[in-house]
Structures are given as C-alpha cells and as structure tokens.
Design an enzyme around this catalytic site. Sequence first.
Site, PDB file in Angstrom:
ATOM      1  N   GLU A 180      16.611  -0.732   1.113  1.00 50.18           N
ATOM      2  CA  GLU A 180      16.727  -0.296   2.512  1.00 50.18           C
ATOM      3  C   GLU A 180      17.485  -1.299   3.362  1.00 50.18           C
ATOM      4  O   GLU A 180      17.469  -1.232   4.584  1.00 50.18           O
ATOM      5  CB  GLU A 180      15.345   0.019   3.104  1.00 50.18           C
ATOM      6  N   ASP A 202      15.632   2.784   7.255  1.00 51.08           N
ATOM      7  CA  ASP A 202      16.067   1.425   7.562  1.00 51.08           C
ATOM      8  C   ASP A 202      17.488   1.182   7.094  1.00 51.08           C
ATOM      9  O   ASP A 202      18.253   0.487   7.759  1.00 51.08           O
ATOM     10  CB  ASP A 202      15.105   0.396   6.947  1.00 51.08           C
ATOM     11  N   CYS A 247      13.112   7.846  -0.527  1.00 49.68           N
ATOM     12  CA  CYS A 247      11.861   8.159   0.170  1.00 49.68           C
ATOM     13  C   CYS A 247      12.032   8.143   1.684  1.00 49.68           C
ATOM     14  O   CYS A 247      11.092   8.350   2.427  1.00 49.68           O
ATOM     15  CB  CYS A 247      10.738   7.220  -0.262  1.00 49.68           C
TER      16      CYS A 247
HETATM   17  C1  PEP Z   1      12.711   3.842   5.171  1.00 47.38           C
HETATM   18  O1  PEP Z   1      13.039   2.829   5.790  1.00 47.38           O
HETATM   19  O2  PEP Z   1      13.500   4.767   4.889  1.00 47.38           O
HETATM   20  C2  PEP Z   1      11.320   4.003   4.710  1.00 47.38           C
HETATM   21  C3  PEP Z   1      10.971   4.981   3.902  1.00 47.38           C
HETATM   22  O3  PEP Z   1      10.396   3.143   5.201  1.00 47.38           O
HETATM   23  P1  PEP Z   1       9.814   3.202   6.697  1.00 47.38           P
HETATM   24  O4  PEP Z   1      10.342   4.465   7.337  1.00 47.38           O
HETATM   25  O5  PEP Z   1       8.347   3.175   6.612  1.00 47.38           O
HETATM   26  O6  PEP Z   1      10.401   1.966   7.310  1.00 47.38           O
HETATM   27 MG    MG Z   2      11.698   1.125   5.836  1.00 44.95          MG
END
Ligand code: PEP
Ligand code: MG
Length: 542
Positions: free
Chosen positions: A429, A453, A500
């Site tokens: 990320e 991110d 994800c």
């Molecule tokens: C993302 O950054 O895409 C991620 C799945 O983590 P979060 O949204 O919890 O930062």
């Molecule tokens: Mg993230």
Amino acid sequence: MMRFSGKTVYKGIQMGPVLVLKGNDSQVKRDKIQDADAEVERVGHAVEKAQQQLKKLYDKAVKEVGETSAAIFEVHQMMLEDEDYLDAIHNMIRTEMVNAEYAVAVTGDNFSEMFAGMDDDYMKARAADIRDISNRLVQNLQGKEDIDLNSSEPAIIVAEDLSPSETVQMDKEKILAFVTVHGSSNSHTAILARMMNIPALIGVPMDLDAIQSGMTAVVDGFKGEVIFEPDERECEAAKKRMEEEQEKLQLLQSLKGKENITLDGKKINIFANIGSVGDVGYVLENDAGGIGLFRSEFLYLGRDSFPAEEEQFQAYKQVVQMMAGKKVIIRTLDIGADKQVEYFNLGKEDNPAMGYRAIRICLKQSEIFRTQLRALFRAAVFGNLSVMYPMITSVEEVQKIYEIVDSVKAELDGDGVPYKVPEQGIMIETPAAVMISDELAELVDFFSIGTNDLTQYTLAIDRQNEKLDEFYNAHHKAILRMIRMTVENAHKAGKWAGICGELGADPELTREFVRMGVDELSVAPSMVLRLRKAVREMKTED
Ligand code: PEP
Ligand code: MG
C-alpha cells in the site's frame, strides 16, 4: 420538505426516523459568573447525572461484553467521586469566578496531562479516562443528551461528522443510514458504512440546527439525496424503490454456493473485509470464500485501554472457528492517521497520514505488537488463519518483524502454550513496496494490495481531505500499472496476490483484475455476490 444532495458512500435506499448526533467536542467558552454557589451546584447535578449514566452503561456492558470489559464504567464512577478532582473544579469556579463548563474542561485537561506524564503505565492510561469523564460532565452541563442508540428504534443517523471510533461503537442493527455534513469517501467511516451494508451520504450541506431527531427522512444513495420530512408522494416513491432493491438482492441470493468463474473458465477468490467478530455473520450470509482483511485495529478503538492478549485471542479464535476452515487473514494493528486512540498517546502530528502509524508503531512499541502476535499465533491453532502486516516500505521492516516473531515464538515455547506460526503476508500500500515487490515477494507468503493507501500515497491525495475527492481518480493508470507490477512480481516468486482496498469492489475493473491474474478480491461483504455476478457474466478474452 427539505432536500439536500451529497456524495454517496454506499448505494441503497432507506426511510425512517432521524437521530441527530451532536459531537461532544464542542467548544467550551470561558464566561464570568456572579454566583459561584449556583455554579458549584450545577457541577453537583452534572456529576449526579453522570453517575446514573455510568451505572446504566455498566449494567448494559456486563450483559453484553462481560464484567471485565464493563469494569471501566465502574472506574469512571469512582473517579467522579475523587475529592482532588472535584475540589480543583470548585476552587477554580470560586477563585476565578468562571462558569462550570470551563472549570470542568480546564481541570480535566490539567489532570489528564498530569496522569499522562506519570511513569506508571496504569496511571498513564487513566489520562484518557479523566478526559472522558470531564467530557461527560461538560455535555451534561450543556444539556446535551447522552444518546443511547441501543434503547432507541432503528434510525437514520445525522451528524456533522463521525470518527471511526464513534462509528464502531454503534449498534449496527439500530442504524438505517448515515448522513453527514463532512467526511471523505475514502475515510474509514465510509468504509465502515460499506461494510455494514448501510446507505450513506457525506458532504451534505445541511444545517443541523434545522433538523430534529424524530423527523422522517428518505436517504437515497442511488441519487445521492436526502429528503427530510418528505411528502406523501416522496414516501410512496421511496417505498416502491425499497421493494425493488429488495427484489434485486433476492436475485443475487441465487448465486450463493456458485463458483466465481468467468464464462471462459478463469476462477478468482472473492473474500470479504471485516472489522469485528460481529461482522462474520455478514461474511457467511453473503457466501464469501474467506476473510481477506480483518482490520484488527477496530478491537482497539472505542475503548480506554489496550485489549489484553486473552481478549484478542478469544476474538481471533472465534472468527477462525466461525469460518470453519475457510481462510481468515488478520491484519495486525493499523492505528494512527484517522484511527486515533487516546490511550496510545500518539500526540499531534502535522501530517498523520504520513506519520507514526501501523507497523511503525508496532516496531517502535514492540510490546503492543508482541501481545497481538501471541494472541494471533495462539488462535492459529484453531483454524485457517493468516497474518498480514500493514504499511510496509522496506525489506528491513519485514526482517525486523521476523526477529520479533522469532522471539515471540521462543517466549510461547517457554510458556508451553500451544501455538502455530501461520502464513505471513504483507500489504502493498505504499509506492515503495510496489517498486521493491520483487524482493519482498521472496520474503513473504502473499501480498494484499491496499489500494486506498496506495492511491493516497501515489497521487499525493490525503484520503481524509474531502476537498480533494474530485482529484481522487481511483482508476488512475499509475495505480493500475502498480497493481499489475505487484501481481507479476508475486507470481514470479510463486506467491499469490490479492486486492483488499476499496478498488477491488469496483465492478468496472473486475474484468481487468481477472485478466491481470489477481488471485483474490477482498471486498465489503455486501459486494461479494455482486462481484460473483460480474465474474460469471464476463469473458477474459474478447
Ligand atoms: C488500504 O489502504 O487499501 C487498506 C485496505 O487498508 P485501510 O483502508 O484500512 O487503510
Ligand atoms: Mg491501508
């Protein structure tokens, strides 16, 4: 009838009563007063009311989460009897002739700073409790109601803004929809709304003073519109749309038990993202193949102290057992940035998204990390658990993680506790991780691409900044190329790669992802069957 437009976070349509939530961080003004006795008496009434509220919260928490977790409300009740704290408030009112709200707020700040500066960890953690009880007193003095969602009927929550910790504490069964004045579509509150399958609108330019709890509203996430006090015609139209939506959802049900396979025979895993044990029900209901992201940091939000190893172990164990052999990927703590927790005492940062968060906290405050790893490794014995580390930027970070993992193993061996070191992967990320994904792939078991991110860091767009939503191009070529590069590097090393982040749920990109060879898409539970439908209706080759 009042009609407003906003940005849709989750499509859906709902009609019902409104519940206006007013934040408890309202500004406290310093006012000169004439009658100190009257102010001291007001403090007394506020304390009495707070004691009753806390007693109620304690009784409810004992029933729902058990005595240990409920004990915090007893601690708060005791703190409200503390003579030093109350004397300091009374003294300030009398000597400075100031209003009760101001005296409580300043005394609360002074006491919590004093606790935060203590060496003893237990005392340090009390800083957040002092702030909490002081906020409660100020709210009572200002006549604001302590809204207890659990005793009210399901409602449309209307607020200026909602933080992830406020959202996570709400009883999901009691929320029909969210409507907020502020917020960005990539924030964690927005992600929670998607996860909960709840229609949500943000950036709605409404005047909260003109909206009262109890009014009726229609929230239409398809049109990006909310109507307060709708007329009969609007109500009828909303009811019809709700029925139609229900029918579409029913149709998707027929896809349960079917494979995620394209017309030309390519398969992909479709997993679900969750934030708590309570979400596993949605995962099973929507027939996800596994859990691709359990945001474990939500266990740390909305409370006053660190969750103990045993509490975490029970939560992780419960999730893997409920998933009965299906894969469960638990991400280690990703606190920081918009997920702030007072008892971590992280301090203010100019640039929190690029600051002290996630794996950085875990590597620097390794005790917190070790407790979580112990709980995870113990829970791994009970099912198909994988661990995933967030915000990785270098090979050295992964090596440091493995050193900690080794010492946790040695400790568990020494304690004679049954455990298993599960499959370990990392989140991709940051652009740095993408660029060295060939090296990282050699070190880990899998990649999961966090597009939320990754997009923020690649496009230099703060995902929390609502002003930048129009510049946030989720389909930017740079991101798609980075995903392709990551997947290719994973495959070269014989590892698998999934997505994800929220982009994984975008049906416009499903075909492209399948063609790139993405092995898994992990999405909000409510999106699983929709994506299955998209996969089953597509061909990878034209
Ligand atoms: C993302 O950054 O895409 C991620 C799945 O983590 P979060 O949204 O919890 O930062
Ligand atoms: Mg993230």
